[in-house]
Design an enzyme around this catalytic site. Sequence first.
Site, PDB file in Angstrom:
ATOM      1  N   TYR A 229      33.519  64.688  43.416  1.00  0.00           N
ATOM      2  CA  TYR A 229      33.020  64.697  44.792  1.00  0.00           C
ATOM      3  C   TYR A 229      33.788  63.782  45.738  1.00  0.00           C
ATOM      4  O   TYR A 229      33.448  63.718  46.922  1.00  0.00           O
ATOM      5  CB  TYR A 229      31.547  64.245  44.827  1.00  0.00           C
TER       6      TYR A 229
ATOM      7  N   PRO B  23      12.307  63.417  43.624  1.00  0.00           N
ATOM      8  CA  PRO B  23      13.528  62.599  43.657  1.00  0.00           C
ATOM      9  C   PRO B  23      14.085  62.377  42.262  1.00  0.00           C
ATOM     10  O   PRO B  23      13.342  62.265  41.281  1.00  0.00           O
ATOM     11  CB  PRO B  23      13.037  61.287  44.268  1.00  0.00           C
TER      12      PRO B  23
ATOM     13  N   GLY C 285      16.265  64.658  46.582  1.00  0.00           N
ATOM     14  CA  GLY C 285      17.568  64.388  47.163  1.00  0.00           C
ATOM     15  C   GLY C 285      17.652  63.119  47.982  1.00  0.00           C
ATOM     16  O   GLY C 285      18.652  62.888  48.662  1.00  0.00           O
TER      17      GLY C 285
ATOM     18  N   ARG D  42      31.777  61.473  39.069  1.00  0.00           N
ATOM     19  CA  ARG D  42      31.495  61.647  40.483  1.00  0.00           C
ATOM     20  C   ARG D  42      32.689  61.354  41.412  1.00  0.00           C
ATOM     21  O   ARG D  42      32.930  62.111  42.354  1.00  0.00           O
ATOM     22  CB  ARG D  42      30.289  60.795  40.909  1.00  0.00           C
TER      23      ARG D  42
ATOM     24  N   CYS E 137      44.927  62.109  31.840  1.00  0.00           N
ATOM     25  CA  CYS E 137      46.208  62.497  32.420  1.00  0.00           C
ATOM     26  C   CYS E 137      46.011  63.474  33.581  1.00  0.00           C
ATOM     27  O   CYS E 137      46.465  64.610  33.562  1.00  0.00           O
ATOM     28  CB  CYS E 137      47.096  63.113  31.345  1.00  0.00           C
TER      29      CYS E 137
ATOM     30  N   ARG F 141      17.961  60.898  41.977  1.00  0.00           N
ATOM     31  CA  ARG F 141      18.910  59.823  42.253  1.00  0.00           C
ATOM     32  C   ARG F 141      18.202  58.533  42.670  1.00  0.00           C
ATOM     33  O   ARG F 141      18.562  57.442  42.226  1.00  0.00           O
ATOM     34  CB  ARG F 141      19.857  60.284  43.375  1.00  0.00           C
TER      35      ARG F 141
END
Length: 422
Positions: free
Chosen positions: A323, A281, A245, A319, A350, A283
């Site tokens: 988020y 890890p 993370g 994303r 749309c 990301r």
Amino acid sequence: MSADATGEPPDGSAGGPAVRRLADWDADRLRELAAEHGTPLYVTDLDRVAENCARLRAAFPDAEVRYAAKAHTGRAVLETVRAAGVDAECASAGEVRRALDAGFPGGRLHYTAVNPPARDLDLVVEWWTEHPDLTITVGARDTLDRLADRGFDGRVCVRVNPGVGAGHHEKVRTGAAAKFGVPADRAAAVVAEARERFDAVGVHAHAGSGIHGEEDLAAHRELVARMGDLAREVGDLEYVDVGGGFGVPYRESDPALDLQAVADATREALGDVDAALAVEPGRYVVADAGVLLTAVNTVKPTADTTVAGVDAGMTDLLRPAMYGAYHAIRNLDADAGRERAPVTVAGPICETGDTFCDGRDLPTPRRGDLLAVGNAGAYGYEMASTYNSRPRPAEASLAGDLLRERETLDGVTRLERGGSVE
């Protein structure tokens, strides 16, 4: 900079600068790739993937470093990670298969099952017979029964819910969510039971995704400390996996994560345990190794903002819609000299949520401009979909290789005509 077969960069450094901003990408090269492959287009810098792996290994020299494959499972990325000496942590049977196909041996694979469907367990146990060093992480006691019913008697790790979560959004804070892991007060008993039936090799916990900032880092240290206490209580483990993370700076003004400081604090929080530290890890390995290129096809001035309609949408990069995530955006055709204004970059779906930014200060767009969306290497292509029957984009390496062909409309509908996934 590329890593050799040992995983070390040629000059022995920790692998390039700690931060790679969108402004650091070569605009001319990105324009060349867009002209060759069309847009929307993901561009992945495999050398940067190798650099990030090298930096992680340098910060955690005595730890087992595992790549959380869900961040990006492309074959070329997985092969680069493997060559860089980093193992693979897989969240599904499909990710295990892709890692095996990318050359990972069973001893470098960890399947972290979260409420695993029966078909996933069937497949992973089948592959385990060919790769007996593969490790399965279980997050519920009854998963032990399900594995035993399938004839599995190999390596298991127990995932624990330590009651501590962290991350960039509530939807990715896993450490305190009941969905993930055995409750902490039952963890020692589940480890003891696992030892009676399997080769119990480790314990595992994960705070969440996008950990960045002192509050998140403090929560992560607390999680690590609790895992250290558990490891000392149960004893006789190969490793204590404290998750990953590790965050990256998405905003232009955000500082880089001080990875060495995080590594030092992690070791201190874990304390003295007779087991290896493991981190996973995802990301951090791939986020700044990827950009999404998209072309402006419509320009609509309004009272408050100029809407730049582009050919990428939330089906290509979810994303921001899911988020509210910030991604830097660069107009590659207007880096200097063009008047700036509030610009909303909107996709073709749309739904109101299909925007990459709203009223951001950017060069006034023109039809045909090429935009780059930064830090798109993690959870970009992985979360792409065919919603609105939109084919998924192509992906090219920065060196120019086509890593994934652009999906076609026939590809979107072929399963309806009786086709099958190979």
